[in-house]
Design an enzyme around this catalytic site. Sequence first.
Site, mmCIF file in Angstrom:
data_model
loop_
_atom_site.group_PDB
_atom_site.id
_atom_site.type_symbol
_atom_site.label_atom_id
_atom_site.label_comp_id
_atom_site.label_asym_id
_atom_site.label_seq_id
_atom_site.Cartn_x
_atom_site.Cartn_y
_atom_site.Cartn_z
ATOM 1 N N GLU A 204 23.812 47.327 6.128
ATOM 2 C CA GLU A 204 23.803 47.950 4.814
ATOM 3 C C GLU A 204 24.140 49.430 4.949
ATOM 4 O OE1 GLU A 204 20.190 45.551 2.531
ATOM 5 O OE2 GLU A 204 19.809 47.511 3.423
ATOM 6 N N ARG A 295 4.531 36.627 -3.709
ATOM 7 C CA ARG A 295 3.065 36.549 -3.651
ATOM 8 C C ARG A 295 2.472 37.691 -4.466
ATOM 9 N NH1 ARG A 295 2.476 41.047 -0.717
ATOM 10 N NH2 ARG A 295 3.954 41.468 0.969
#
Length: 450
Positions: A204, A295
């Site tokens: 990236e 989560r």
Amino acid sequence: MIRQIRKLVIANRGEIALRILRACRQLDILTVALHSEADHDAKYVRLADESVCIGPPAAKDSYLNMAAVISAAEVTDANAIHPGYGFLSENADFAEQVEQSGFIFVGPDPETIRVMGDKISAIEAMNSLGVPCIPGSNGPIPKEFGELLSMAEKIGFPLLLKASGGGGGKGMRRVERKEDLLEAVELTSKEAQAAFGNDALYIERFLDTPRHIEIQILADQHGNVVHLGDRDCSIQRSYQKVIEESPAPGITDRQRSEIGNICVDACRKMGYKGVGTFEFLFQDGQFYFIEMNTRIQVEHPVTEMVTGIDLVQEQILAADGGKLGFRQEDVGFTGHAIECRINAEDPETFVPSPGRITRVHMPGGPGIRVDSHVYSNYNVPPFYDSMIGKVIAHGHRREEALVRMSGALQEMMVEGIRTNIPLHQSLLQDPEFLKGQCDINYLQSKLSLD
């Protein structure tokens, strides 16, 4: 709707185990607290309707032991399992085994966890769903070095080389020049294989001064999805969050709404259910996706404080097949909330400080919330994460929340072990932090200069 979940296994420990237990009480759901031998005297173990010891202190023999967790659900006649955060919470194989064993898993589908748990597949999925990503390989790096070098030069140096299975700052290497690329790939690939059992890498563009901004979403099993605003988690040490707040300072309502709606649209398209968090780097007015956590987050209380929505209850109800009781236009945001993670560690060296807490006093007063499982004479075990609690302050404005937090930390007393409270007190007097909008490098740089 007839509720299905009647007894829930809490497959975690510490403050999040107590937090889940409290949510279950509000929903009139029976609880089973799982614990290792080291946690037999934990507060949540005593407060749960039932408890089961699942193994020795080492996490691999207890909290990470899938068979032991599922067996505990079977012997207690529970019908749902909540994984909390950490441990098995984002383990797709565990979620799959839970469902195959006939239990309700409080979380998204195993396949969703699997896709989002792999950084490469997560980026590919987000690109396809229109979520903005950092310019990069958008998939595994080419095997042929010439092709990789050409891609890297097009992205531009410096760049970040990342392991697909990495996280928490692990499996990352900054590459300054093209001459360093081959060696960096070889080293990172070996490290990734050893640490994660997966040597896949991607690259990236390196962002030099980004902030860490995340968007909280909530979805049911019927296609209803909302976002609950943003959080700024830029105050980090060694890629670990230290302070979080909501809303993020300096983000406009328009920016917040646009990125929130993009996340909602992505979740709706992929059939997401439960709570989830899109994590972004934010620089020069642009959001760049880095990962999605499938989560409940450690920092969820700041969102609860500004929205008034109990995220853990909503997470359980979504797993139970319930419909969201509100729409996006019903979600209101009131004031500002800040959270300080309180760790059992030396505030200067950050060496863990386990041991017996001889005396503890938790703060209170208007706008103050404390999520903690510790008490006087509690023994902090040396086997797990050092976090012993979280202090959350809410105010009408950020300035008021900061003042309340400062007072709360002065009032808080933990004797017998060392904690990072002095670090938080120092930050609350730091002019740059008080201004807001620090980037993710700020705390690490400050500590290096001190």
